[in-house]
Design an enzyme around this catalytic site. Structure first.
Site, PDB file in Angstrom:
ATOM      1  N   LYS A 263      44.083  34.658  37.923  1.00  0.00           N
ATOM      2  CA  LYS A 263      45.167  33.810  38.417  1.00  0.00           C
ATOM      3  C   LYS A 263      44.783  33.191  39.752  1.00  0.00           C
ATOM      4  O   LYS A 263      45.462  32.302  40.251  1.00  0.00           O
ATOM      5  CB  LYS A 263      46.469  34.600  38.500  1.00  0.00           C
ATOM      6  CG  LYS A 263      46.373  35.827  39.361  1.00  0.00           C
ATOM      7  CD  LYS A 263      47.699  36.575  39.361  1.00  0.00           C
ATOM      8  CE  LYS A 263      47.585  37.750  40.303  1.00  0.00           C
ATOM      9  NZ  LYS A 263      48.273  38.926  39.934  1.00  0.00           N
ATOM     10  N   ARG A 264      43.658  33.633  40.314  1.00  0.00           N
ATOM     11  CA  ARG A 264      43.200  33.044  41.577  1.00  0.00           C
ATOM     12  C   ARG A 264      42.267  31.856  41.359  1.00  0.00           C
ATOM     13  O   ARG A 264      41.770  31.276  42.323  1.00  0.00           O
ATOM     14  CB  ARG A 264      42.452  34.085  42.405  1.00  0.00           C
ATOM     15  CG  ARG A 264      43.310  35.247  42.836  1.00  0.00           C
ATOM     16  CD  ARG A 264      42.755  35.907  44.093  1.00  0.00           C
ATOM     17  NE  ARG A 264      43.508  37.121  44.364  1.00  0.00           N
ATOM     18  CZ  ARG A 264      43.122  38.332  43.943  1.00  0.00           C
ATOM     19  NH1 ARG A 264      42.006  38.477  43.282  1.00  0.00           N
ATOM     20  NH2 ARG A 264      43.861  39.382  44.213  1.00  0.00           N
TER      21      ARG A 264
END
Ligand code: GLU
Length: 572
Positions: A263-264
């Site tokens: 998700k980064r």
């Protein structure tokens, strides 16, 4: 209905991302295939990081994908379906409302001497970790051999801050995984983990185990990043006399470049873009980014690779730098103009395959949610990593858009526009929007493309005077020839001024008749016209292009083009 209960248990700390959506989908599909129930539980024990907005966003994303939950928070979808509810009376479905259950389980564990208070401060634990490192062994917290229950109880009663730890079995734990087979966790891999935090809240481990039991969960499908938690959960279940559900840990999802999907990833891509812009001209880049993010936040984020900015801030940064960020959240793909059914199909292939062949012998890859619900199974989930192939997703989407009926395409496009570009929707005259949609359908890989600034429909969305004439196309199609394209265009303008109806077939026919009367090819009039009204040598079919614009715009654009290249428009 069978006794099967699967669940999706998101922590509402941000948007629903692709990995979470895959987990939800697999749990949904298994429940459907086995005729059981699919339950949604919100794991909001981390109050500081959880938000009501995140909950709403996750519910809306699941509903958009068609991943309907039978039990869980109540929700009404955009098309009026009601999801959730509590027919078995196993709610509430927010962990923050279930604390009495966790406290009761905790009391039982303490009573049976299976859990105990521990008083070490953070610094003391750090020192123990350091010592273990120096002695080249793993640090595993275990209850000291000389632990004195009575003394500990007295310290608790005196109000001393403490956590509660679970006594992990000394012998290690073996987990049976439906995908990976038996996975053994040795004694040195597990320790006495915390079940109640210093603030009195249960940890995730305790809450998840209590809830899975209380909600009758029979199957837990979750990402492989949870595999290390499973021995803890199993040990807790055994200590509390609970059933052990069937566990299946899903393959890790990798990007095409071999990095683990995270998700980064959006932050990562944005950080690279910001650093590149700063390397060119730092002051200019900072000034450019200032409206999107304040200087202190920018500094902190640039300095800490693990930090994340809000999605909206990242999107603003990217648009300032004129770049695009990789889609990670379900919302990114919705905004990007993907169809929910395509995303569902694609997510299903991140670890599962139908194992069937198409008539031509290729592996069956394209299927819908109903197929998945009928055929999904655990044995066909792979052990290896899954690859997130964006090119393939785009190809799937293009194929599915092309297969829609013109009417469905128009509806999908209209609802996408209404949601993401309402100002552009207004620019398309209502009576010509169907025409616009049908001209765009074969040219669109996503619902966002028709109206993208450089997309196939951009010509219809700008003011007449904003058309940029491509110099090369002007030279080739308007200035050359005898008579020149411009001269032919000036002449054909008269026909266009009065042609009835101003509709695709009539326009094509008029251009054809004009070409035939002059003994020239159709292209000799079509291309000058196309360049004049769109600025470019390529556009949808000529009749469509003209009819989408409408007579007034076409005449205005022809006049402007002729004026610009020095051939005055005739007055009559
Ligand atoms: N709440 C956990 C998460 O969002 C999921 C817990 C589980 O599936 O056991 O990662």
């Amino acid at each position: 209905m069978s006794d099967v209960v699967t669940r999706f248990a998101p922590s509402p700390t941000g948007h629903l991302h692709v990995g979470g959506a895959r987990t939800a989908l697999f749990n949904w599909a298994l429940a459907r295939q086995l005729g059981g129930r699919f339950l949604l539980r919100i794991e909001d024990t981390d109050q500081a990081r959880s938000s009501a907005d995140a909950v709403t966003g996750i519910l809306a994303d699941l509903a958009w994908l068609g991943i309907d939950w039978d039990e869980g928070p109540s929700f009404t979808t955009e098309d009026g379906r009601r999801l959730g509810g509590d027919p078995r009376d196993v709610g509430p479905f927010f962990q923050s409302e279930r604390r009495d259950l966790y406290d009761a389980a905790l009391a039982r564990l303490i009573e049976a001497d299976l859990a105990y208070p521990a008083f070490e401060s953070g610094e003391e634990l750090d020192a123990l970790r350091k010592q273990a490192r120096e002695e080249k062994r793993n640090f595993r917290y275990r209850r000291p051999a000389d632990f004195d229950r009575e003394a500990a109880r007295a310290r608790v009663e005196a109000g001393e801050p403490h956590v509660v730890r679970f006594r992990m079995p000394e012998a290690g734990v073996e987990v049976e995984d439906a995908i990976l087979g038996p996975v053994a966790f040795g004694e040195d891999q597990v320790d006495d983990f915390v079940v109640r935090k210093r603030d009195g809240f249960p940890t995730y481990h305790l809450a998840v185990v209590v809830d899975d039991e209380a909600m009758g969960v029979t199957h837990v499908l979750r990402g492989q990043e949870h595999l290390n938690n499973t021995p803890r959960h199993k040990a807790l279940q055994q200590a509390l006399g609970f059933r052990v559900p069937i566990y299946a840990h899903l393959p890790v999802i990798f990007n095409a470049d071999g990095s683990k999907m995270s998700k980064r990833d959006k932050d990562k891509a944005a950080r690279v873009a910001v650093k590149e812009a700063m390397a060119v001209d730092e002051a200019a880049a900072r000034a450019q980014l200032a409206p999107a993010v304040d200087a202190a936040t920018l500094e902190r984020w640039l300095g800490d690779k693990k930090s994340q900015l809000a999605s909206e801030t990242l999107a603003a940064l990217a648009s300032k730098l004129g770049g695009e960020l990789p889609g990670i959240d379900v919302e990114d793909f919705r905004r990007g103009g993907y169809l929910p059914g395509v995303l569902v199909n694609f997510l299903a292939l991140l670890g599962w395959s139908p194992g069937e062949k198409e008539a031509d012998g290729r592996d069956l890859e394209r299927f819908d949610a109903a197929y998945l619900a009928a055929h999904f199974d655990l044995p066909r989930i792979g052990k290896g990593n899954a690859r997130f192939d964006r090119a393939k997703l785009l190809a799937f989407n293009q194929e599915s858009l092309a297969e829609l009926s013109p009417r469905s395409f128009q509806e999908e496009h209209a609802s996408w526009l209404a949601r993401y570009a309402p100002e552009l929707a207004k620019q398309l005259p209502e009576d010509r929007s169907a025409l616009f949609a049908s001209a765009m359908q074969p040219r669109s890989r996503t619902l966002a493309e028709p109206t993208a600034a450089d997309g196939p429909g951009a010509f219809a969305l700008v003011e007449d005077h904003e058309i940029d004439l491509d110099e090369k196309a002007v030279a080739k199609f308007l200035r050359k020839g005898e008579p020149s394209g411009a001269a032919l265009l000036a002449e054909f303008r008269d026909t266009l001024a009065t042609l009835e109806p101003f509709a695709p077939e009539a326009l094509e026919a008029a251009a054809g008749a004009f070409a035939e009367a002059r003994g020239i090819g159709m292209g000799k009039i079509a291309q000058p016209l196309r360049v004049a009204v769109t600025g470019k040598a390529a556009s949808p079919a000529l009749g469509d292009t003209l009819a989408i614009l409408g007579r007034d715009a076409v005449l205005a654009r022809i006049d402007r083009c002729l004026a610009e290249i020095g051939t005055a428009a005739p007055t009559g």
